[in-house]
Motif scaffolding. Structure first.
Motif, PDB file in Angstrom:
ATOM      1  N   LYS A  86     112.549 -37.812  27.800  1.00 20.36           N
ATOM      2  CA  LYS A  86     112.460 -36.363  27.884  1.00 20.36           C
ATOM      3  C   LYS A  86     113.234 -35.880  29.105  1.00 20.36           C
ATOM      4  O   LYS A  86     113.075 -36.376  30.203  1.00 20.36           O
ATOM      5  N   LEU A  87     114.057 -34.912  28.868  1.00 20.88           N
ATOM      6  CA  LEU A  87     114.804 -34.295  29.943  1.00 20.88           C
ATOM      7  C   LEU A  87     113.941 -33.215  30.581  1.00 20.88           C
ATOM      8  O   LEU A  87     113.386 -32.374  29.879  1.00 20.88           O
ATOM      9  N   ILE A  88     113.817 -33.262  31.898  1.00 19.71           N
ATOM     10  CA  ILE A  88     113.046 -32.253  32.613  1.00 19.71           C
ATOM     11  C   ILE A  88     114.017 -31.302  33.282  1.00 19.71           C
ATOM     12  O   ILE A  88     114.698 -31.665  34.246  1.00 19.71           O
ATOM     13  N   PHE A  89     114.091 -30.099  32.735  1.00 22.95           N
ATOM     14  CA  PHE A  89     115.023 -29.095  33.226  1.00 22.95           C
ATOM     15  C   PHE A  89     114.353 -28.276  34.316  1.00 22.95           C
ATOM     16  O   PHE A  89     113.284 -27.718  34.118  1.00 22.95           O
ATOM     17  N   GLY A  90     115.013 -28.199  35.494  1.00 29.24           N
ATOM     18  CA  GLY A  90     114.537 -27.302  36.525  1.00 29.24           C
ATOM     19  C   GLY A  90     115.103 -25.918  36.284  1.00 29.24           C
ATOM     20  O   GLY A  90     115.371 -25.534  35.148  1.00 29.24           O
ATOM     21  N   THR A  91     115.301 -25.184  37.364  1.00 32.42           N
ATOM     22  CA  THR A  91     115.836 -23.824  37.241  1.00 32.42           C
ATOM     23  C   THR A  91     117.357 -23.807  37.232  1.00 32.42           C
ATOM     24  O   THR A  91     117.966 -22.836  36.833  1.00 32.42           O
ATOM     25  N   LEU A 151     111.237 -20.402  26.759  1.00 34.47           N
ATOM     26  CA  LEU A 151     110.705 -19.042  26.770  1.00 34.47           C
ATOM     27  C   LEU A 151     111.729 -18.126  27.433  1.00 34.47           C
ATOM     28  O   LEU A 151     112.574 -18.585  28.211  1.00 34.47           O
ATOM     29  N   PRO A 152     111.674 -16.839  27.146  1.00 32.78           N
ATOM     30  CA  PRO A 152     112.635 -15.902  27.741  1.00 32.78           C
ATOM     31  C   PRO A 152     112.704 -16.024  29.257  1.00 32.78           C
ATOM     32  O   PRO A 152     111.669 -16.057  29.928  1.00 32.78           O
ATOM     33  N   GLU A 153     113.904 -16.123  29.765  1.00 30.56           N
ATOM     34  CA  GLU A 153     114.170 -16.175  31.209  1.00 30.56           C
ATOM     35  C   GLU A 153     113.576 -17.418  31.886  1.00 30.56           C
ATOM     36  O   GLU A 153     113.369 -17.434  33.095  1.00 30.56           O
ATOM     37  N   GLU A 154     113.324 -18.455  31.116  1.00 34.22           N
ATOM     38  CA  GLU A 154     112.811 -19.701  31.695  1.00 34.22           C
ATOM     39  C   GLU A 154     113.679 -20.878  31.284  1.00 34.22           C
ATOM     40  O   GLU A 154     114.570 -20.762  30.448  1.00 34.22           O
ATOM     41  N   GLY A 155     113.425 -22.032  31.902  1.00 31.82           N
ATOM     42  CA  GLY A 155     114.153 -23.243  31.551  1.00 31.82           C
ATOM     43  C   GLY A 155     113.565 -23.912  30.324  1.00 31.82           C
ATOM     44  O   GLY A 155     112.527 -23.511  29.818  1.00 31.82           O
ATOM     45  N   LEU A 156     114.246 -24.921  29.842  1.00 29.41           N
ATOM     46  CA  LEU A 156     113.768 -25.657  28.676  1.00 29.41           C
ATOM     47  C   LEU A 156     112.600 -26.557  29.059  1.00 29.41           C
ATOM     48  O   LEU A 156     112.610 -27.190  30.108  1.00 29.41           O
ATOM     49  N   LYS A 157     111.627 -26.623  28.167  1.00 23.68           N
ATOM     50  CA  LYS A 157     110.470 -27.495  28.364  1.00 23.68           C
ATOM     51  C   LYS A 157     110.368 -28.482  27.210  1.00 23.68           C
ATOM     52  O   LYS A 157     110.406 -28.076  26.039  1.00 23.68           O
ATOM     53  N   PHE A 158     110.228 -29.746  27.541  1.00 28.15           N
ATOM     54  CA  PHE A 158     110.090 -30.794  26.537  1.00 28.15           C
ATOM     55  C   PHE A 158     108.809 -30.590  25.734  1.00 28.15           C
ATOM     56  O   PHE A 158     107.768 -30.238  26.287  1.00 28.15           O
ATOM     57  N   GLY A 206     104.287 -32.798  25.535  1.00 27.47           N
ATOM     58  CA  GLY A 206     104.605 -31.403  25.797  1.00 27.47           C
ATOM     59  C   GLY A 206     104.202 -30.447  24.688  1.00 27.47           C
ATOM     60  O   GLY A 206     104.434 -29.240  24.782  1.00 27.47           O
ATOM     61  N   MET A 207     103.590 -30.976  23.663  1.00 32.14           N
ATOM     62  CA  MET A 207     103.193 -30.143  22.522  1.00 32.14           C
ATOM     63  C   MET A 207     101.854 -29.477  22.799  1.00 32.14           C
ATOM     64  O   MET A 207     100.912 -30.139  23.250  1.00 32.14           O
ATOM     65  N   PRO A 208     101.736 -28.190  22.526  1.00 33.35           N
ATOM     66  CA  PRO A 208     100.408 -27.557  22.573  1.00 33.35           C
ATOM     67  C   PRO A 208      99.468 -28.294  21.615  1.00 33.35           C
ATOM     68  O   PRO A 208      99.881 -28.782  20.566  1.00 33.35           O
ATOM     69  N   LYS A 209      98.205 -28.374  22.009  1.00 35.65           N
ATOM     70  CA  LYS A 209      97.255 -29.185  21.239  1.00 35.65           C
ATOM     71  C   LYS A 209      96.936 -28.574  19.886  1.00 35.65           C
ATOM     72  O   LYS A 209      96.605 -29.282  18.937  1.00 35.65           O
ATOM     73  N   GLU A 210      97.033 -27.281  19.787  1.00 31.46           N
ATOM     74  CA  GLU A 210      96.678 -26.615  18.538  1.00 31.46           C
ATOM     75  C   GLU A 210      97.880 -25.897  17.949  1.00 31.46           C
ATOM     76  O   GLU A 210      98.775 -25.462  18.668  1.00 31.46           O
ATOM     77  N   ARG A 211      97.898 -25.795  16.655  1.00 24.17           N
ATOM     78  CA  ARG A 211      98.850 -25.011  15.857  1.00 24.17           C
ATOM     79  C   ARG A 211     100.237 -25.618  15.765  1.00 24.17           C
ATOM     80  O   ARG A 211     101.004 -25.234  14.883  1.00 24.17           O
ATOM     81  N   PHE A 212     100.604 -26.521  16.643  1.00 29.06           N
ATOM     82  CA  PHE A 212     101.947 -27.103  16.636  1.00 29.06           C
ATOM     83  C   PHE A 212     101.898 -28.527  16.082  1.00 29.06           C
ATOM     84  O   PHE A 212     101.016 -29.304  16.440  1.00 29.06           O
ATOM     85  N   ARG A 215     102.379 -13.914  19.431  1.00 26.69           N
ATOM     86  CA  ARG A 215     103.540 -13.339  20.109  1.00 26.69           C
ATOM     87  C   ARG A 215     104.073 -14.284  21.191  1.00 26.69           C
ATOM     88  O   ARG A 215     105.275 -14.351  21.439  1.00 26.69           O
ATOM     89  N   GLY A 216     103.184 -15.020  21.819  1.00 23.52           N
ATOM     90  CA  GLY A 216     103.601 -15.940  22.881  1.00 23.52           C
ATOM     91  C   GLY A 216     104.433 -17.111  22.391  1.00 23.52           C
ATOM     92  O   GLY A 216     105.012 -17.840  23.203  1.00 23.52           O
ATOM     93  N   ASP A 217     104.502 -17.292  21.064  1.00 23.12           N
ATOM     94  CA  ASP A 217     105.345 -18.358  20.517  1.00 23.12           C
ATOM     95  C   ASP A 217     106.803 -17.928  20.422  1.00 23.12           C
ATOM     96  O   ASP A 217     107.669 -18.757  20.122  1.00 23.12           O
ATOM     97  N   SER A 218     107.082 -16.658  20.652  1.00 22.21           N
ATOM     98  CA  SER A 218     108.463 -16.176  20.600  1.00 22.21           C
ATOM     99  C   SER A 218     109.283 -16.889  21.672  1.00 22.21           C
ATOM    100  O   SER A 218     108.964 -16.831  22.860  1.00 22.21           O
ATOM    101  N   ALA A 219     110.315 -17.566  21.230  1.00 25.67           N
ATOM    102  CA  ALA A 219     111.110 -18.392  22.143  1.00 25.67           C
ATOM    103  C   ALA A 219     112.294 -18.945  21.378  1.00 25.67           C
ATOM    104  O   ALA A 219     112.410 -18.786  20.157  1.00 25.67           O
ATOM    105  N   ALA A 220     113.157 -19.639  22.117  1.00 29.39           N
ATOM    106  CA  ALA A 220     114.217 -20.416  21.488  1.00 29.39           C
ATOM    107  C   ALA A 220     113.753 -21.864  21.436  1.00 29.39           C
ATOM    108  O   ALA A 220     113.279 -22.404  22.439  1.00 29.39           O
ATOM    109  N   TYR A 221     113.882 -22.463  20.275  1.00 30.05           N
ATOM    110  CA  TYR A 221     113.457 -23.851  20.085  1.00 30.05           C
ATOM    111  C   TYR A 221     114.714 -24.691  19.837  1.00 30.05           C
ATOM    112  O   TYR A 221     115.460 -24.455  18.890  1.00 30.05           O
TER     113      TYR A 221
END
Lengths: 109, 117
Positions: free
Chosen positions: A96-101, B38-45, B59-65, B84-90
């Protein structure tokens, strides 16, 4: 995987070299340094990676200090299309790649 | 050699509906990764899969995903009862088998932009 620290933003004139620094003082001996960039809202683009030696490819050069605590990504002749957020990532494997800012590089005419 | 393909590129859902995001890895790649931005944030695994196996879903939410990568066909990221909080780029990425990890890396697709109304 080691934490990395990068400046928030940088500017560079078109045609000049862009030098993007990254600190990874806690990097371990088997962790590689990877660089990606994200142009606007596109998918991240792989640029280059290295372990100990300096590396060069058609996109960029990667200079890693002898103690491996920091590195510099060099774009030799920046163009407007190089405007992007640049991410430095230290990791042991590609789990997994961990992206900072990242560093937001703005290339200006 | 075609890159990583994702579809749809844009997806609009109303709250409570299901979202299905598809990812076809690069030819010869058997490892798939999903990330969320998420908007204006970095990518999360989110999750790492090999064919028919989930390797790391820390990194997966425990529910719904949920995610799968069947023997045949693309990898699917499924979000049930979207909010609404699921709105993001995947973003989906793929890589070759683990033996090549020292000389290769993950390659990303163009992403699916999910908007929940």
């Amino acid at each position: 995987d080691a934490k990395t620290t990068q400046p928030t933003s940088m500017d560079c004139a078109e045609g000049r070299a862009a030098n993007l620094p990254c600190n990874h003082s806690t990097i371990s001996g088997n962790e590689y340094v990877y660089w990606y960039r994200q142009i606007h809202s596109q998918g991240p683009q792989y640029i280059i990676h290295g372990l100990k030696n300096n590396e060069t490819n058609e996109m960029a050069s990667l200079i890693i200090t002898e103690d491996r605590k920091s590195s510099t990504l060099i774009l030799p002749h920046a163009t407007l299309r190089d405007t992007a957020v640049y991410y430095c990532i230290a990791l042991y494997n590609t789990d997994k790649l961990i992206f900072g800012t990242g560093t937001r590089l703005q290339v200006f005419p | 050699n075609a890159g990583v393909m994702q579809n749809p590129r844009h997806l609009v859902r109303r709250r409570g509906q299901e979202a299905r995001l598809r990812c076809s890895p690069m030819k010869g790649h058997s490892h798939v990764y999903w990330y969320r931005q998420l908007p204006e944030e970095g990518l999360k695994f989110m999750v790492y899969l090999q064919k028919e196996n989930i390797i790391d879903e820390s990194g997966m939410p425990k529910e719904r995903f949920s995610a799968e990568f069947p023997k045949e066909g693309p990898s699917i990221l499924r979000i049930q009862q979207v909010v609404r909080g699921d709105s993001a780029a995947y973003f989906c990425a793929s890589s070759p088998p683990a033996l090549a990890i020292r000389t290769d890396t993950q390659y990303f697709g163009p992403g699916t932009r999910l908007t929940v109304l």
